[in-house]
Scaffold this motif. Structure first.
Motif, PDB file in Angstrom:
ATOM      1  N   ARG A 100       8.065  17.528  -6.219  1.00 13.01           N
ATOM      2  CA  ARG A 100       8.315  17.250  -4.805  1.00 13.01           C
ATOM      3  C   ARG A 100       8.512  15.750  -4.564  1.00 13.01           C
ATOM      4  N   ALA A 101       8.828  15.023  -5.620  1.00 19.37           N
ATOM      5  CA  ALA A 101       8.907  13.559  -5.543  1.00 19.37           C
ATOM      6  C   ALA A 101       9.930  13.071  -4.524  1.00 19.37           C
ATOM      7  N   LYS A 102      11.007  13.824  -4.306  1.00 17.35           N
ATOM      8  CA  LYS A 102      12.069  13.372  -3.409  1.00 17.35           C
ATOM      9  C   LYS A 102      11.924  13.904  -1.997  1.00 17.35           C
ATOM     10  N   ASN A 103      10.836  14.609  -1.721  1.00 13.33           N
ATOM     11  CA  ASN A 103      10.619  15.178  -0.396  1.00 13.33           C
ATOM     12  C   ASN A 103       9.849  14.227   0.511  1.00 13.33           C
ATOM     13  N   ARG A 104      10.218  14.217   1.785  1.00 14.84           N
ATOM     14  CA  ARG A 104       9.488  13.456   2.783  1.00 14.84           C
ATOM     15  C   ARG A 104       8.348  14.304   3.352  1.00 14.84           C
ATOM     16  N   PRO A 105       7.372  13.666   4.007  1.00 16.09           N
ATOM     17  CA  PRO A 105       6.204  14.391   4.503  1.00 16.09           C
ATOM     18  C   PRO A 105       6.536  15.584   5.397  1.00 16.09           C
ATOM     19  N   GLY A 106       7.587  15.468   6.196  1.00 14.55           N
ATOM     20  CA  GLY A 106       7.959  16.566   7.084  1.00 14.55           C
ATOM     21  C   GLY A 106       8.341  17.829   6.360  1.00 14.55           C
ATOM     22  N   GLY A 135      -1.413  20.820   2.412  1.00 14.34           N
ATOM     23  CA  GLY A 135      -2.023  20.611   1.107  1.00 14.34           C
ATOM     24  C   GLY A 135      -1.204  19.697   0.222  1.00 14.34           C
ATOM     25  N   GLU A 136       0.127  19.830   0.314  1.00 15.12           N
ATOM     26  CA  GLU A 136       1.001  18.956  -0.477  1.00 15.12           C
ATOM     27  C   GLU A 136       0.911  17.505   0.009  1.00 15.12           C
ATOM     28  N   ARG A 137       0.828  17.314   1.321  1.00 17.84           N
ATOM     29  CA  ARG A 137       0.695  15.946   1.838  1.00 17.84           C
ATOM     30  C   ARG A 137      -0.607  15.321   1.357  1.00 17.84           C
ATOM     31  N   GLN A 138      -1.678  16.112   1.320  1.00 22.48           N
ATOM     32  CA  GLN A 138      -2.936  15.569   0.821  1.00 22.48           C
ATOM     33  C   GLN A 138      -2.827  15.200  -0.654  1.00 22.48           C
ATOM     34  N   ARG A 139      -2.137  15.997  -1.434  1.00 24.43           N
ATOM     35  CA  ARG A 139      -1.969  15.675  -2.855  1.00 24.43           C
ATOM     36  C   ARG A 139      -1.182  14.382  -3.037  1.00 24.43           C
ATOM     37  N   VAL A 140      -0.142  14.203  -2.234  1.00 25.26           N
ATOM     38  CA  VAL A 140       0.612  12.942  -2.300  1.00 25.26           C
ATOM     39  C   VAL A 140      -0.276  11.774  -1.865  1.00 25.26           C
ATOM     40  N   GLY A 141      -1.103  11.997  -0.837  1.00 28.44           N
ATOM     41  CA  GLY A 141      -2.027  10.952  -0.406  1.00 28.44           C
ATOM     42  C   GLY A 141      -3.006  10.570  -1.499  1.00 28.44           C
ATOM     43  N   SER A 163      -5.235  13.427   7.082  1.00 27.48           N
ATOM     44  CA  SER A 163      -3.953  14.129   7.081  1.00 27.48           C
ATOM     45  C   SER A 163      -2.982  13.565   6.059  1.00 27.48           C
ATOM     46  N   GLY A 164      -3.471  12.815   5.092  1.00 29.00           N
ATOM     47  CA  GLY A 164      -2.592  12.171   4.129  1.00 29.00           C
ATOM     48  C   GLY A 164      -2.141  10.806   4.605  1.00 29.00           C
ATOM     49  N   ASN A 165      -1.890  10.675   5.939  1.00 29.04           N
ATOM     50  CA  ASN A 165      -1.512   9.390   6.537  1.00 29.04           C
ATOM     51  C   ASN A 165      -0.302   8.783   5.836  1.00 29.04           C
ATOM     52  N   LEU A 166       0.690   9.631   5.576  1.00 26.31           N
ATOM     53  CA  LEU A 166       1.896   9.184   4.883  1.00 26.31           C
ATOM     54  C   LEU A 166       2.919   8.640   5.868  1.00 26.31           C
TER      55      LEU A 166
END
Length: 241
Positions: free
Chosen positions: A137-143, A148-154, A98-101
């Motif tokens: 999306r650099a300034k966005n939090r996981p919520g 798909g975006e969380r996985q990309r950040v992960g 789930s990205g685990n952010l």
């Protein structure tokens, strides 16, 4: 970009038993696997077949009972617990289901923290986020991010320390078909463009077309995935028993 030709991952005749007494099981049964820089290998198989144990020994999270595991030429069994932790941070990237952010950190801060933990206090997260299409999306939090975006950040976080090896655990489990293909294609691109070895555990056979090789874990052993022609043709770097 890493141009070294040393195998990124080299597992030779590894065995691992878990549990005690009547509950003891052989999670890895004489497993051998070599993955080269830039290669994208998928591992499939039913739950309990040994896939997670394979990632654990490849990622210096546990040592096999016998056999050897090398990452970029370093024998993981020679490392103390502290040295293994440092080695993981500097050489191995992990991508989770789930990205685990961390929910309180922005996308950029997720990467900055990963860099600081590895001793790199001058991480610039923007280029890495840009490489996975997430700079905006650099300034966005996981919520505030989609699955798909969380996985990309992960993935970006796993890549920020320029690892030799990327270990990926069920990256499409919570994604729809289109986003699943996007995430796995991104992993394939990063493997080839960055010369990073990627080992992905997945139940999603629909995304295997993006991989260079596909192997199956069956009762702790690695075998060619039946019916997947490219895997059967290129299985020479694995040595299932």
């Amino acid at each position: 970009m890493n141009t070294d030709t040393t195998p990124a991952l080299e597992i030779v005749d590894a065995t691992l038993e878990l549990g005690d007494g009547d509950t003891k099981v052989r999670a890895l049964d004489h497993v051998s696997l070599t993955v080269q820089p830039g290669e994208f290998v998928a591992i499939v198989g039913p739950s309990g077949s040994g896939k997670s144990s394979l990632l654990a020994v490849a990622g210096a999270l546990s040592n096999p009972d016998s056999g050897s595991v090398k990452v970029h030429g370093t024998d993981l069994s020679t490392l103390s617990r502290g040295a293994a932790a440092k080695f993981r941070l500097e050489n191995i990237g992990f991508v989770f289901q789930s990205g685990n952010l961390l929910p309180s950190l922005t996308a950029a801060d997720q990467l900055r923290l990963a860099g600081r933990l590895a001793g790199n206090r001058k991480v610039d997260p923007q280029p890495v986020l840009d490489s996975v299409g997430m700079a905006h999306r650099a300034k966005n939090r996981p919520g505030n991010l989609s699955g798909g975006e969380r996985q990309r950040v992960g993935i970006a976080r796993a890549l920020v320390n320029d690892p030799t090896l990327l270990l990926v655990d069920e990256p499409t489990a919570a994604l729809d078909r289109r986003r699943s293909h996007e995430v796995v294609q991104l992993l394939a691109d990063r493997a080839r463009d960055g010369n990073v070895a990627v080992v992905m555990v997945t139940h999603d056979h629909d995304v295997l077309e993006h991989c260079d090789r596909v192997l199956e874990m069956v009762d702790g052993r690695l075998e060619a995935l039946a019916g997947w022609a490219r895997a059967a043709r290129t299985l020479d770097t694995a040595s299932p028993q």
